[in-house]
Design an enzyme around this catalytic site. Structure first.
Site, mmCIF file in Angstrom:
data_model
loop_
_atom_site.group_PDB
_atom_site.id
_atom_site.type_symbol
_atom_site.label_atom_id
_atom_site.label_comp_id
_atom_site.label_asym_id
_atom_site.label_seq_id
_atom_site.Cartn_x
_atom_site.Cartn_y
_atom_site.Cartn_z
ATOM 1 N N LYS A 278 46.031 6.166 -35.434
ATOM 2 C CA LYS A 278 45.097 7.108 -36.065
ATOM 3 C C LYS A 278 45.808 8.420 -36.382
ATOM 4 O O LYS A 278 46.202 9.164 -35.497
ATOM 5 C CB LYS A 278 43.903 7.420 -35.163
ATOM 6 N N GLU B 130 51.897 13.386 -24.918
ATOM 7 C CA GLU B 130 52.826 14.454 -25.316
ATOM 8 C C GLU B 130 51.951 15.599 -25.782
ATOM 9 O O GLU B 130 51.328 15.508 -26.838
ATOM 10 C CB GLU B 130 53.762 13.932 -26.407
ATOM 11 N N CYS C 7 55.116 21.735 -30.984
ATOM 12 C CA CYS C 7 54.756 21.774 -29.561
ATOM 13 C C CYS C 7 55.866 22.388 -28.721
ATOM 14 O O CYS C 7 55.605 22.996 -27.695
ATOM 15 C CB CYS C 7 54.410 20.380 -29.070
ATOM 16 N N GLU D 205 49.053 28.461 -25.906
ATOM 17 C CA GLU D 205 49.781 27.944 -27.066
ATOM 18 C C GLU D 205 49.085 28.452 -28.333
ATOM 19 O O GLU D 205 47.905 28.172 -28.548
ATOM 20 C CB GLU D 205 49.762 26.411 -27.035
HETATM 21 P P1 NDP Z 1 43.841 17.552 -31.156
HETATM 22 O O1 NDP Z 1 44.391 17.287 -29.815
HETATM 23 O O2 NDP Z 1 42.373 17.636 -31.320
HETATM 24 O O3 NDP Z 1 44.360 16.460 -32.198
HETATM 25 C C1 NDP Z 1 45.346 15.506 -31.970
HETATM 26 C C2 NDP Z 1 44.870 14.120 -32.392
HETATM 27 O O4 NDP Z 1 43.853 13.667 -31.502
HETATM 28 C C3 NDP Z 1 44.244 14.086 -33.768
HETATM 29 O O5 NDP Z 1 44.540 12.849 -34.387
HETATM 30 C C4 NDP Z 1 42.780 14.205 -33.442
HETATM 31 O O6 NDP Z 1 41.943 13.727 -34.457
HETATM 32 C C5 NDP Z 1 42.676 13.317 -32.220
HETATM 33 N N1 NDP Z 1 41.497 13.565 -31.390
HETATM 34 C C6 NDP Z 1 40.694 14.662 -31.353
HETATM 35 N N2 NDP Z 1 39.726 14.502 -30.438
HETATM 36 C C7 NDP Z 1 39.924 13.300 -29.858
HETATM 37 C C8 NDP Z 1 39.263 12.559 -28.823
HETATM 38 N N3 NDP Z 1 38.228 13.062 -28.171
HETATM 39 N N4 NDP Z 1 39.737 11.346 -28.486
HETATM 40 C C9 NDP Z 1 40.815 10.846 -29.107
HETATM 41 N N5 NDP Z 1 41.481 11.479 -30.101
HETATM 42 C C10 NDP Z 1 41.055 12.693 -30.467
HETATM 43 O O7 NDP Z 1 44.516 18.851 -31.713
HETATM 44 P P2 NDP Z 1 43.925 19.833 -32.819
HETATM 45 O O8 NDP Z 1 44.257 19.289 -34.122
HETATM 46 O O9 NDP Z 1 42.487 20.139 -32.554
HETATM 47 O O10 NDP Z 1 44.758 21.160 -32.509
HETATM 48 C C11 NDP Z 1 44.305 22.038 -31.491
HETATM 49 C C12 NDP Z 1 45.468 22.631 -30.746
HETATM 50 O O11 NDP Z 1 46.200 21.603 -30.103
HETATM 51 C C13 NDP Z 1 46.504 23.324 -31.614
HETATM 52 O O12 NDP Z 1 46.136 24.620 -31.901
HETATM 53 C C14 NDP Z 1 47.715 23.242 -30.764
HETATM 54 O O13 NDP Z 1 47.717 24.278 -29.821
HETATM 55 C C15 NDP Z 1 47.564 21.922 -30.044
HETATM 56 N N6 NDP Z 1 48.332 20.826 -30.685
HETATM 57 C C16 NDP Z 1 49.459 20.390 -30.077
HETATM 58 C C17 NDP Z 1 50.210 19.413 -30.683
HETATM 59 C C18 NDP Z 1 51.461 18.912 -30.074
HETATM 60 O O14 NDP Z 1 52.300 18.377 -30.794
HETATM 61 N N7 NDP Z 1 51.625 18.990 -28.789
HETATM 62 C C19 NDP Z 1 49.860 18.858 -31.964
HETATM 63 C C20 NDP Z 1 48.617 19.329 -32.505
HETATM 64 C C21 NDP Z 1 47.912 20.297 -31.870
HETATM 65 P P3 NDP Z 1 41.453 14.727 -35.596
HETATM 66 O O15 NDP Z 1 42.647 15.363 -36.217
HETATM 67 O O16 NDP Z 1 40.826 13.784 -36.520
HETATM 68 O O17 NDP Z 1 40.544 15.688 -34.942
#
Ligand code: NDP
Length: 493
Positions: free
Chosen positions: A197, A271, A305, A402
């Site tokens: 996904k 991660e 990240c 973050e």
């Molecule tokens: P999320 O953790 O929400 O998104 C990561 C993935 O998880 C996306 O594909 C998202 O889908 C999916 N997801 C969201 N909710 C659920 C759930 N309940 N169960 C399973 N999968 C889920 O990150 P955000 O995009 O909301 O970003 C928020 C913050 O997270 C950022 O500001 C940053 O600080 C951090 N982040 C860290 C990352 C890293 O590489 N460590 C990467 C991205 C964000 P969808 O996009 O469709 O919501």
């Protein structure tokens, strides 16, 4: 008077350099009006009947409609993955599996310009980064894991490695294709099938990847891609037909997934976020360190990240380091991601922009001093000027949370022990950087810093042979290298 103006007295060097626009042509990308779900080797209409638009964050222009997978759609994808796992993929020999992975790697190389343009269009990152970092690394991951596919018995001698089964993989929006490669390449090399996904805001390169899967003639159902939002991810996590979840994203969602999977016996790797310390000692090559600081935090708009978002400078060089940093920041070109001169592109989404703005306001309110170079931002789209905060206390939110944007917090230290103590004062533990000319100091610091990845005299370097992952709230499990195969295998012991 700036150094450049001073030179102008002696030679006719212009005080500022204006770059003519150098836009990458976008006609190499043929967008469909709408994209279904990739299930069992076909793009199919979602049973949910729901669609959502995906945008260019640089212009807010809608690019396409994308299917929003519901529970039934996810279940169909898991069924397709199970059928392939027990059918054709089970009969495929390891060396044949390797051939498929090599084929995917070569197709990614051949079509890299198309993928790079689409990545920048949908995600907002500068084309020079998607072209020179994301694409080469994504292809390299497939090449690397292709090499392991028929050598698992040697990689894990006397342990009878077997595939885990159907893997549910959930990826974020900061490196959409690269995260796909990090997830899919080791999973297939180990003989699994996958349901992936992509993030809601960046589904397009994953959907173009479906085309690569078909071009490589991978058996149907080995790779399935379900687009959607967080609820789609949650359906995948909950599905009882999934044997393993691999997640990259926020710590908050990571924790929710861990709670959901507790006691189910499903394998899990997480991660998550980071708040890395980039530590500069007074004996470091300062100009080189400044390049590393800039690369550490402004690369990919800071949506990284492992971004070096907390800079620790040894007190004796604080002033020259800051002066050089500010001068370098003034040369960063912010704007159109598809312009080949752009250094800092668009913020990935309005939501992320609001999060950055909120934390920056918190930094100002708590008493930190803000610096932003003069910079003209485009009128439409989501943008944030590269920012540095000084006078930052360790307790401030900008030093603890973050931000995931182009915002650097600068702190100081006097002794190596103080640097270690402050650097480790975070709930995260993903990465760190050390800048010094002394090898012994690098080794000593690396042994004391609680971070999964430590760069010395460089920053944000990635290689498929090298494991990546964190401690504490940055998650567990490693991706990349031999370590990255382990979570995709079961062992008879
Ligand atoms: P999320 O953790 O929400 O998104 C990561 C993935 O998880 C996306 O594909 C998202 O889908 C999916 N997801 C969201 N909710 C659920 C759930 N309940 N169960 C399973 N999968 C889920 O990150 P955000 O995009 O909301 O970003 C928020 C913050 O997270 C950022 O500001 C940053 O600080 C951090 N982040 C860290 C990352 C890293 O590489 N460590 C990467 C991205 C964000 P969808 O996009 O469709 O919501």
């Amino acid at each position: 008077m700036t150094e450049l103006e001073h030179k102008q007295d002696r030679a006719p060097v212009p005080a500022g350099w204006d770059y003519a626009p150098a836009p990458e042509a976008r006609d190499i990308v043929q967008l469909e009006e709408r994209y279904g779900l990739f299930v069992g080797g076909e793009l199919v209409e979602p049973r949910s009947g729901e669609w959502f638009p995906t945008l260019s964050p640089a212009t807010e222009e809608p690019l396409a409609q994308v299917a929003l997978a519901g529970a039934e759609d996810v279940a169909l994808a898991v069924d397709a993955a199970r059928e392939a796992l027990e059918g054709e993929w089970a009969k495929t020999t390891p060396s044949e599996r390797a051939k498929y992975l090599y084929r995917i790697a070569r197709i990614l190389q051949e079509r890299s310009r198309e993928f790079a343009v689409l990545e920048s269009l949908n995600g907002g990152k500068p084309i020079k980064e998607s072209r020179d970092v994301d694409l080469p690394l994504a292809a390299a991951h497939f090449f690397y894991y292709a090499g392991w596919a028929d050598k698992l018995e040697y990689a894990f001698p006397n342990r009878k490695p077997r595939p885990v089964g159907v893997c549910g993989q959930i990826i974020p929006w900061n490196f959409p294709l690269l995260m796909l490669a990090w997830k899919i390449a080791p999973a297939l090399a180990a003989g699994n099938t996958v349901v992936l996904k992509p993030a809601e805001t960046t589904p397009l390169t994953a959907l173009l990847f479906c085309d690569v899967v078909r071009q490589a003639e991978l058996p149907p159902g080995v790779v399935n891609i379900v687009t959607g939002d967080g609820s789609t991810g949650a359906h995948l996590v909950k599905h009882t037909g999934v044997d393993k979840i691999a997640f990259t994203g926020s710590t908050e969602v990571g924790k929710a997934i861990q709670r959901e999977l507790a006691g189910t016996g499903k394998k899990l790797t997480l991660e998550l976020g980071g708040k890395a310390a980039n530590i500069v000692f007074d004996d470091a090559a300062l100009d080189q360190a400044v390049e590393g600081i800039v690369n550490g935090i402004y690369f990919n708009q800071g949506h990284v990240c492992c971004a070096g978002s907390r800079l620790f400078v040894q007190e004796s060089i604080y002033e020259p380091a800051l002066a050089k940093l500010k001068r370098r920041m003034a040369t960063l070109r912010v704007g159109d991601p598809l312009d080949k001169n752009t250094d800092v592109g668009a913020i990935n989404s309005r939501m992320q922009l609001e999060k950055i703005q909120e934390l920056v306001e918190a930094g100002k309110d708590e008493g930190a001093e803000i610096y932003q170079p003069p910079c003209r931002l485009p009128e439409k789209g989501y943008w944030f000027v590269p920012t540095v905060f000084t006078n930052v206390a360790q307790s401030y939110r900008i030093a603890q949370e973050e931000i995931f944007g182009p915002v650097l917090s600068v702190l100081t230290f006097r002794t190596p022990d103080e640097a270690v103590e402050k650097a480790n004062n975070t709930p995260y533990g993903l990465s760190a950087g050390v800048w010094t000319e002394k090898g012994s100091r690098i080794l000593s610091m690396a042994s004391k810093l609680r971070a999964g990845v430590i760069w010395a005299n460089t920053y944000n370097r990635f290689d498929p042979t090298s494991p990546f992952g964190g401690y504490k709230e940055s998650g567990f499990g490693r991706e990349g290298g031999l370590h990255g195969l382990g979570p995709y295998l079961r062992f008879d012991e």
